[in-house]
Design a protein around this motif. Sequence first.
Motif, PDB file in Angstrom:
ATOM      1  N   ALA A   4       0.816  -1.220   0.000  1.00 26.11           N
ATOM      2  CA  ALA A   4       0.000   0.000   0.000  1.00 26.11           C
ATOM      3  C   ALA A   4       0.850   1.271   0.000  1.00 26.11           C
ATOM      4  CB  ALA A   4      -0.934   0.011   1.217  1.00 26.11           C
ATOM      5  N   ALA A   5       2.150   1.123   0.276  1.00 26.08           N
ATOM      6  CA  ALA A   5       3.033   2.295   0.304  1.00 26.08           C
ATOM      7  C   ALA A   5       3.388   2.683  -1.123  1.00 26.08           C
ATOM      8  CB  ALA A   5       4.294   1.977   1.106  1.00 26.08           C
ATOM      9  N   ARG A   6       2.883   3.830  -1.584  1.00 29.54           N
ATOM     10  CA  ARG A   6       3.041   4.225  -2.984  1.00 29.54           C
ATOM     11  C   ARG A   6       4.260   5.110  -3.234  1.00 29.54           C
ATOM     12  NH1 ARG A   6      -2.213   3.778  -1.704  1.00 29.54           N
ATOM     13  NH2 ARG A   6      -3.571   2.640  -3.136  1.00 29.54           N
ATOM     14  N   SER A   7       4.704   5.816  -2.202  1.00 32.96           N
ATOM     15  CA  SER A   7       5.826   6.730  -2.411  1.00 32.96           C
ATOM     16  C   SER A   7       6.535   6.996  -1.093  1.00 32.96           C
ATOM     17  CB  SER A   7       5.331   8.055  -3.000  1.00 32.96           C
ATOM     18  OG  SER A   7       4.535   8.754  -2.052  1.00 32.96           O
ATOM     19  N   ALA A   8       7.761   7.489  -1.192  1.00 28.38           N
ATOM     20  CA  ALA A   8       8.511   7.855   0.001  1.00 28.38           C
ATOM     21  C   ALA A   8       7.819   8.991   0.751  1.00 28.38           C
ATOM     22  CB  ALA A   8       9.936   8.264  -0.385  1.00 28.38           C
ATOM     23  N   TRP A   9       7.239   9.925   0.009  1.00 27.20           N
ATOM     24  CA  TRP A   9       6.536  11.041   0.646  1.00 27.20           C
ATOM     25  C   TRP A   9       5.352  10.549   1.474  1.00 27.20           C
ATOM     26  CZ3 TRP A   9       7.089  15.702   2.285  1.00 27.20           C
ATOM     27  CH2 TRP A   9       5.971  16.512   2.527  1.00 27.20           C
ATOM     28  N   GLU A  10       4.633   9.576   0.944  1.00 27.56           N
ATOM     29  CA  GLU A  10       3.493   9.013   1.681  1.00 27.56           C
ATOM     30  C   GLU A  10       3.962   8.355   2.965  1.00 27.56           C
ATOM     31  OE1 GLU A  10      -0.099   5.727   1.053  1.00 27.56           O
ATOM     32  OE2 GLU A  10       1.091   6.389  -0.655  1.00 27.56           O
ATOM     33  N   VAL A  11       5.068   7.598   2.895  1.00 26.82           N
ATOM     34  CA  VAL A  11       5.594   6.940   4.089  1.00 26.82           C
ATOM     35  C   VAL A  11       6.028   7.972   5.124  1.00 26.82           C
ATOM     36  CG1 VAL A  11       7.475   5.500   4.971  1.00 26.82           C
ATOM     37  CG2 VAL A  11       6.310   4.858   2.852  1.00 26.82           C
ATOM     38  N   MET A  12       6.745   9.001   4.698  1.00 31.07           N
ATOM     39  CA  MET A  12       7.262  10.002   5.624  1.00 31.07           C
ATOM     40  C   MET A  12       6.164  10.802   6.307  1.00 31.07           C
ATOM     41  SD  MET A  12      10.554  11.482   3.545  1.00 31.07           S
ATOM     42  CE  MET A  12      10.880  12.686   4.825  1.00 31.07           C
ATOM     43  N   THR A  13       5.067  11.028   5.617  1.00 33.17           N
ATOM     44  CA  THR A  13       4.044  11.916   6.158  1.00 33.17           C
ATOM     45  C   THR A  13       2.845  11.204   6.784  1.00 33.17           C
ATOM     46  OG1 THR A  13       3.026  12.061   3.952  1.00 33.17           O
ATOM     47  CG2 THR A  13       4.623  13.775   4.564  1.00 33.17           C
ATOM     48  N   LEU A  14       2.603   9.951   6.398  1.00 32.22           N
ATOM     49  CA  LEU A  14       1.343   9.307   6.785  1.00 32.22           C
ATOM     50  C   LEU A  14       1.487   7.971   7.509  1.00 32.22           C
ATOM     51  CD1 LEU A  14      -0.704  10.004   3.515  1.00 32.22           C
ATOM     52  CD2 LEU A  14      -0.729  11.319   5.648  1.00 32.22           C
ATOM     53  N   TYR A  15       2.699   7.504   7.749  1.00 33.88           N
ATOM     54  CA  TYR A  15       2.875   6.190   8.373  1.00 33.88           C
ATOM     55  C   TYR A  15       3.240   6.351   9.846  1.00 33.88           C
ATOM     56  CZ  TYR A  15       2.314   3.108   4.382  1.00 33.88           C
ATOM     57  OH  TYR A  15       1.775   2.376   3.348  1.00 33.88           O
ATOM     58  N   PRO A  16       2.319   6.033  10.769  1.00 31.06           N
ATOM     59  CA  PRO A  16       2.616   6.200  12.194  1.00 31.06           C
ATOM     60  C   PRO A  16       3.772   5.331  12.679  1.00 31.06           C
ATOM     61  CG  PRO A  16       0.561   5.004  11.887  1.00 31.06           C
ATOM     62  CD  PRO A  16       0.954   5.532  10.556  1.00 31.06           C
ATOM     63  N   GLY A  17       3.923   4.133  12.089  1.00 28.14           N
ATOM     64  CA  GLY A  17       5.040   3.281  12.484  1.00 28.14           C
ATOM     65  C   GLY A  17       6.377   3.923  12.175  1.00 28.14           C
ATOM     66  N   PHE A  18       6.466   4.580  11.048  1.00 31.94           N
ATOM     67  CA  PHE A  18       7.686   5.305  10.672  1.00 31.94           C
ATOM     68  C   PHE A  18       7.949   6.443  11.650  1.00 31.94           C
ATOM     69  CE2 PHE A  18       9.663   8.848   8.383  1.00 31.94           C
ATOM     70  CZ  PHE A  18      10.819   8.253   7.907  1.00 31.94           C
ATOM     71  N   HIS A  19       6.895   7.198  11.983  1.00 39.85           N
ATOM     72  CA  HIS A  19       7.052   8.315  12.927  1.00 39.85           C
ATOM     73  C   HIS A  19       7.490   7.815  14.304  1.00 39.85           C
ATOM     74  CE1 HIS A  19       3.737  10.314  10.288  1.00 39.85           C
ATOM     75  NE2 HIS A  19       4.922  10.392   9.725  1.00 39.85           N
ATOM     76  N   ALA A  20       6.892   6.692  14.738  1.00 37.94           N
ATOM     77  CA  ALA A  20       7.217   6.169  16.065  1.00 37.94           C
ATOM     78  C   ALA A  20       8.678   5.741  16.149  1.00 37.94           C
ATOM     79  CB  ALA A  20       6.296   4.992  16.398  1.00 37.94           C
ATOM     80  N   ILE A  21       9.192   5.120  15.088  1.00 35.00           N
ATOM     81  CA  ILE A  21      10.589   4.679  15.087  1.00 35.00           C
ATOM     82  C   ILE A  21      11.537   5.874  15.127  1.00 35.00           C
ATOM     83  CG2 ILE A  21      12.379   3.574  13.693  1.00 35.00           C
ATOM     84  CD1 ILE A  21      10.580   1.583  15.071  1.00 35.00           C
ATOM     85  N   GLN A  22      11.223   6.924  14.360  1.00 34.44           N
ATOM     86  CA  GLN A  22      12.112   8.097  14.321  1.00 34.44           C
ATOM     87  C   GLN A  22      12.143   8.817  15.669  1.00 34.44           C
ATOM     88  OE1 GLN A  22      13.840   7.846  11.608  1.00 34.44           O
ATOM     89  NE2 GLN A  22      12.325   6.335  10.920  1.00 34.44           N
ATOM     90  N   THR A  23      10.974   9.005  16.279  1.00 36.63           N
ATOM     91  CA  THR A  23      10.951   9.687  17.574  1.00 36.63           C
ATOM     92  C   THR A  23      11.570   8.826  18.666  1.00 36.63           C
ATOM     93  OG1 THR A  23       8.671   8.902  17.914  1.00 36.63           O
ATOM     94  CG2 THR A  23       8.951  11.121  17.029  1.00 36.63           C
ATOM     95  N   GLN A  24      11.455   7.487  18.542  1.00 37.68           N
ATOM     96  CA  GLN A  24      12.071   6.620  19.539  1.00 37.68           C
ATOM     97  C   GLN A  24      13.592   6.739  19.509  1.00 37.68           C
ATOM     98  OE1 GLN A  24      14.024   3.680  19.692  1.00 37.68           O
ATOM     99  NE2 GLN A  24      13.646   3.303  21.881  1.00 37.68           N
ATOM    100  N   ARG A  25      14.147   6.936  18.333  1.00 39.09           N
ATOM    101  CA  ARG A  25      15.600   7.107  18.251  1.00 39.09           C
ATOM    102  C   ARG A  25      16.056   8.338  19.020  1.00 39.09           C
ATOM    103  NH1 ARG A  25      15.993   5.646  11.849  1.00 39.09           N
ATOM    104  NH2 ARG A  25      15.979   3.374  12.100  1.00 39.09           N
ATOM    105  N   LEU A  26      15.295   9.419  18.889  1.00 39.00           N
ATOM    106  CA  LEU A  26      15.622  10.633  19.645  1.00 39.00           C
ATOM    107  C   LEU A  26      15.435  10.404  21.140  1.00 39.00           C
ATOM    108  CD1 LEU A  26      16.334  13.614  19.837  1.00 39.00           C
ATOM    109  CD2 LEU A  26      13.925  14.154  19.349  1.00 39.00           C
ATOM    110  N   ALA A  27      14.320   9.747  21.502  1.00 40.55           N
ATOM    111  CA  ALA A  27      14.056   9.469  22.912  1.00 40.55           C
ATOM    112  C   ALA A  27      15.129   8.553  23.497  1.00 40.55           C
ATOM    113  CB  ALA A  27      12.666   8.831  23.059  1.00 40.55           C
ATOM    114  N   HIS A  28      15.559   7.569  22.734  1.00 40.64           N
ATOM    115  CA  HIS A  28      16.580   6.634  23.214  1.00 40.64           C
ATOM    116  C   HIS A  28      17.917   7.357  23.401  1.00 40.64           C
ATOM    117  CE1 HIS A  28      18.468   2.769  23.882  1.00 40.64           C
ATOM    118  NE2 HIS A  28      19.381   3.052  22.956  1.00 40.64           N
ATOM    119  N   TRP A  29      18.250   8.272  22.493  1.00 38.86           N
ATOM    120  CA  TRP A  29      19.479   9.044  22.643  1.00 38.86           C
ATOM    121  C   TRP A  29      19.451   9.835  23.939  1.00 38.86           C
ATOM    122  CZ3 TRP A  29      21.072  14.039  23.273  1.00 38.86           C
ATOM    123  CH2 TRP A  29      22.420  14.318  23.017  1.00 38.86           C
ATOM    124  N   CYS A  30      18.325  10.459  24.225  1.00 45.24           N
ATOM    125  CA  CYS A  30      18.198  11.203  25.486  1.00 45.24           C
ATOM    126  C   CYS A  30      18.339  10.261  26.680  1.00 45.24           C
ATOM    127  CB  CYS A  30      16.844  11.908  25.532  1.00 45.24           C
ATOM    128  SG  CYS A  30      16.634  13.232  24.323  1.00 45.24           S
TER     129      CYS A  30
END
Length: 250
Positions: free
Chosen positions: A18-44
């Motif tokens: 269902a993922a049609r483009s990189a832009w769609e993944v970056m803006t609309l995929y909660p799993g992607f957002h959760a992984i990115q923010t977890q990296r920042l949280a883990h660094w802290c």
Amino acid sequence: MFSRLREDIRAIKERDPAARSAWEVMTLYPGFHAIQTQRLAHWCWIHGMNWLGRAISQFSRWMTGIEIHPGAVIGRRVFIDHGMGVVIGETAEVGDDCTIYQGVTLGGTSLQKKKRHPTLGPGVVVGAGAKVLGPFTVGAGAKIGSNSVVLKEVPPGASAVGIPARILETAVAASREEAAATLGFSAYAISAGMDDPMVQAVHRLLEHAVANEDRLNKLLARLAQGGMDCTDLRDAEAHIDPGQVNRLLD
């Protein structure tokens, strides 16, 4: 940083048709957002800023419905599909290339401040609603069926299903792996032949009982041919209806 983003996007596009483009993944995929923010949280978290790490984790939970403790260790190219209701505990470790579906819990079973959450090896797939509870390892390439409750170690490459989860027989797992290889990926960690081992066992017991009944009927028939009265040995109420039992199990 940007190379990690690119490989995360590429992994999602490979595993989600269902993922049609990189832009769609970056803006609309909660799993992607959760992984990115977890990296920042883990660094802290690992740099002693525990409150800030928890605050970032909590913000991510509000935004995505996915709760990942900042102390958890998340590998590369991890894909959380849909994601709502996923909970990953503080001492959990998720290996590279794992796929986790909605409603999954990687939880602990101890109140002691030590390793109490599971470790997923590389390439593990955890189906929707599955609960993996305890400080054990799920081996590389293993599959956890949807809604299973895993309470002990799963060998590498094995498939675990049921409540509590049981390991599928080698022959069944090999058949499933062959089918998954044909498709390229086994979504939700299930396939058409992936039945609960307990259900398979009941089916086999049923088949054995039916075979025994057939042999008994043949024996009674031969005794009757020899002149013995076997009427009282034939009990219609004791007859097994395999179709009825199958319907209850399927």
